[in-house]
Design an enzyme around this catalytic site. Structure first.
Site, PDB file in Angstrom:
ATOM      1  N   GLU A 242      -6.723   4.497   8.264  1.00  0.00           N
ATOM      2  CA  GLU A 242      -6.219   6.211   7.486  1.00  0.00           C
ATOM      3  C   GLU A 242      -8.229   6.778   7.188  1.00  0.00           C
ATOM      4  OE1 GLU A 242      -2.372   5.408   5.370  1.00  0.00           O
ATOM      5  OE2 GLU A 242      -1.982   5.579   7.220  1.00  0.00           O
TER       6      GLU A 242
ATOM      7  N   ASN B  40       1.132  -1.234  -0.140  1.00  0.00           N
ATOM      8  CA  ASN B  40       0.169  -0.123   0.241  1.00  0.00           C
ATOM      9  C   ASN B  40       0.466   0.917  -0.223  1.00  0.00           C
ATOM     10  OD1 ASN B  40      -1.692   1.558   0.904  1.00  0.00           O
ATOM     11  ND2 ASN B  40      -2.158   1.151   2.251  1.00  0.00           N
TER      12      ASN B  40
ATOM     13  N   LYS C 171      -0.009   4.092  -0.229  1.00  0.00           N
ATOM     14  CA  LYS C 171      -0.346   5.201   0.208  1.00  0.00           C
ATOM     15  C   LYS C 171       0.029   6.613  -0.316  1.00  0.00           C
ATOM     16  CE  LYS C 171      -0.302   3.341   5.014  1.00  0.00           C
ATOM     17  NZ  LYS C 171       0.229   3.234   6.214  1.00  0.00           N
TER      18      LYS C 171
ATOM     19  N   GLY D  71       2.951   2.129  10.918  1.00  0.00           N
ATOM     20  CA  GLY D  71       4.157   3.348  10.767  1.00  0.00           C
ATOM     21  C   GLY D  71       4.854   3.664  11.656  1.00  0.00           C
TER      22      GLY D  71
ATOM     23  N   HIS E  56      -9.521   1.411   5.363  1.00  0.00           N
ATOM     24  CA  HIS E  56      -7.858   1.360   6.090  1.00  0.00           C
ATOM     25  C   HIS E  56      -8.139   2.568   6.595  1.00  0.00           C
ATOM     26  CE1 HIS E  56      -3.967   2.583   6.974  1.00  0.00           C
ATOM     27  NE2 HIS E  56      -3.179   1.495   6.466  1.00  0.00           N
TER      28      HIS E  56
ATOM     29  N   GLU F 297      -5.126  -5.112  10.750  1.00  0.00           N
ATOM     30  CA  GLU F 297      -4.338  -4.271  10.891  1.00  0.00           C
ATOM     31  C   GLU F 297      -4.153  -3.278  12.321  1.00  0.00           C
ATOM     32  OE1 GLU F 297      -2.351  -2.925   6.764  1.00  0.00           O
ATOM     33  OE2 GLU F 297      -3.501  -1.276   7.536  1.00  0.00           O
TER      34      GLU F 297
ATOM     35  N   SER G 299       3.740  -2.135  10.556  1.00  0.00           N
ATOM     36  CA  SER G 299       5.001  -1.893  10.417  1.00  0.00           C
ATOM     37  C   SER G 299       6.127  -3.475  10.363  1.00  0.00           C
ATOM     38  CB  SER G 299       5.804  -1.939  11.840  1.00  0.00           C
ATOM     39  OG  SER G 299       5.191  -0.680  11.884  1.00  0.00           O
TER      40      SER G 299
HETATM   41  P1  PGA Z   1       3.073   0.686   7.580  1.00  0.00           P
HETATM   42  O1  PGA Z   1       1.243   0.581   7.176  1.00  0.00           O
HETATM   43  O2  PGA Z   1       3.736  -1.092   6.624  1.00  0.00           O
HETATM   44  O3  PGA Z   1       3.709   1.286   6.887  1.00  0.00           O
HETATM   45  O4  PGA Z   1       2.777   0.115   9.084  1.00  0.00           O
HETATM   46  C1  PGA Z   1       0.510  -0.717   6.869  1.00  0.00           C
HETATM   47  C2  PGA Z   1      -0.861   0.148   6.441  1.00  0.00           C
HETATM   48  O5  PGA Z   1      -1.466   1.045   6.631  1.00  0.00           O
HETATM   49  O6  PGA Z   1      -1.308  -0.771   5.682  1.00  0.00           O
END
Ligand code: PGA
Length: 239
Positions: A91, A4, A6, A164, A89, A158, A197
């Site tokens: 976010e 992803n 983003k 992140g 997601h 998640e 992560s």
């Molecule tokens: P990350 O993000 O691997 O940077 O923690 C995962 C995600 O948001 O799908």
């Protein structure tokens, strides 16, 4: 194995990534599916380069067209050759006020038009500290899944506190919650990913766990070598 991006990568950056990444995944086992979810401006580059991987979007609206400024519809993505779409997601839920109600509508629209949605669920740090992880996941699934065809769905667990942050969920706990999701969904063969992560350094341990079918990778999917190492996780990298 899903990446992803983003809101990262201009077209020239995406081109450079693809030139470096595609040779690194040339010899994947046939059963290993790789998905790359890019920003809208790169989706045609992903569909053109696709072959060893499947192109995906990061969201999809529930209507086929209409006055919905800033949104994208499933037929628009399908015509471009997009095969997957991330839906719900954290976010999107946190910064753009997406609710389980709209997540359900987006999932339905994606499936109606032939996309495979990747539904994201997960608890916050506060919910985890309060011992509320399992009921929260159950509530999300109850509200997100009505009317959804489980034959054409991927779910990603998640935990918000792991996204992140560098704070990966312990593999045993990620395995436990992915197993819980499988039980709650009532389908043994539903593909369930862990996200939060995921890095080259922890992929082998995560993929060793029986309930974890794959991963959804944010930051570490931006670098071709790091994402290729993740995609080529232990079983393959060891040969
Ligand atoms: P990350 O993000 O691997 O940077 O923690 C995962 C995600 O948001 O799908």
């Amino acid at each position: 194995m899903a990446g992803n991006w983003k809101m990262y990568k201009t077209r020239s950056e995406a081109r450079a990534f693809l030139a470096a990444f595609t040779p690194l995944i040339a010899d994947l086992p046939a059963e290993r599916t790789v998905v790359l979810c890019g920003p809208f401006t790169c989706l045609d580059l992903l569909t053109t380069a696709a072959g060893q991987f499947a192109p995906g979007a990061q969201n999809v609206h529930w209507e086929t067209e209409g006055a919905f400024t800033g949104e994208i519809s499933a037929p628009m993505l399908v015509e471009l050759g997009i095969r997957y779409a991330i839906v719900g997601h954290s976010e999107r839920r946190a910064y753009f006020n997406e609710t389980d109600g709209t997540v359900n509508k987006r999932l339905r629209a994606a499936q109606t038009h032939g996309l495979i949605p990747i539904l994201c669920v997960g608890e916050s740090n506060e919910q985890r500290q309060a011992g509320f992880t399992d009921p929260w996941i159950a509530t999300q699934l109850e509200e997100d899944l009505p009317g959804i065809d489980l034959d054409r769905l991927v779910i990603a667990y998640e935990p918000l506190w792991a996204i992140g942050t560098g704070a990966t969920c312990e593999a045993t706990e990620a395995n436990r919650v992915t197993g819980l999701i499988r039980t709650l969904a009532g389908r043994a063969d539903l593909p369930i990913l862990y996200g939060g992560s995921v890095k080259p350094g922890n992929i082998d341990e995560l993929m060793d766990r029986p309930e974890i079918d794959g991963v959804l990778v944010g930051g570490a999917s931006l670098d071709p070598e790091s994402f290729a190492r993740i995609v080529n996780y232990k079983a393959f990298a060891a040969t």
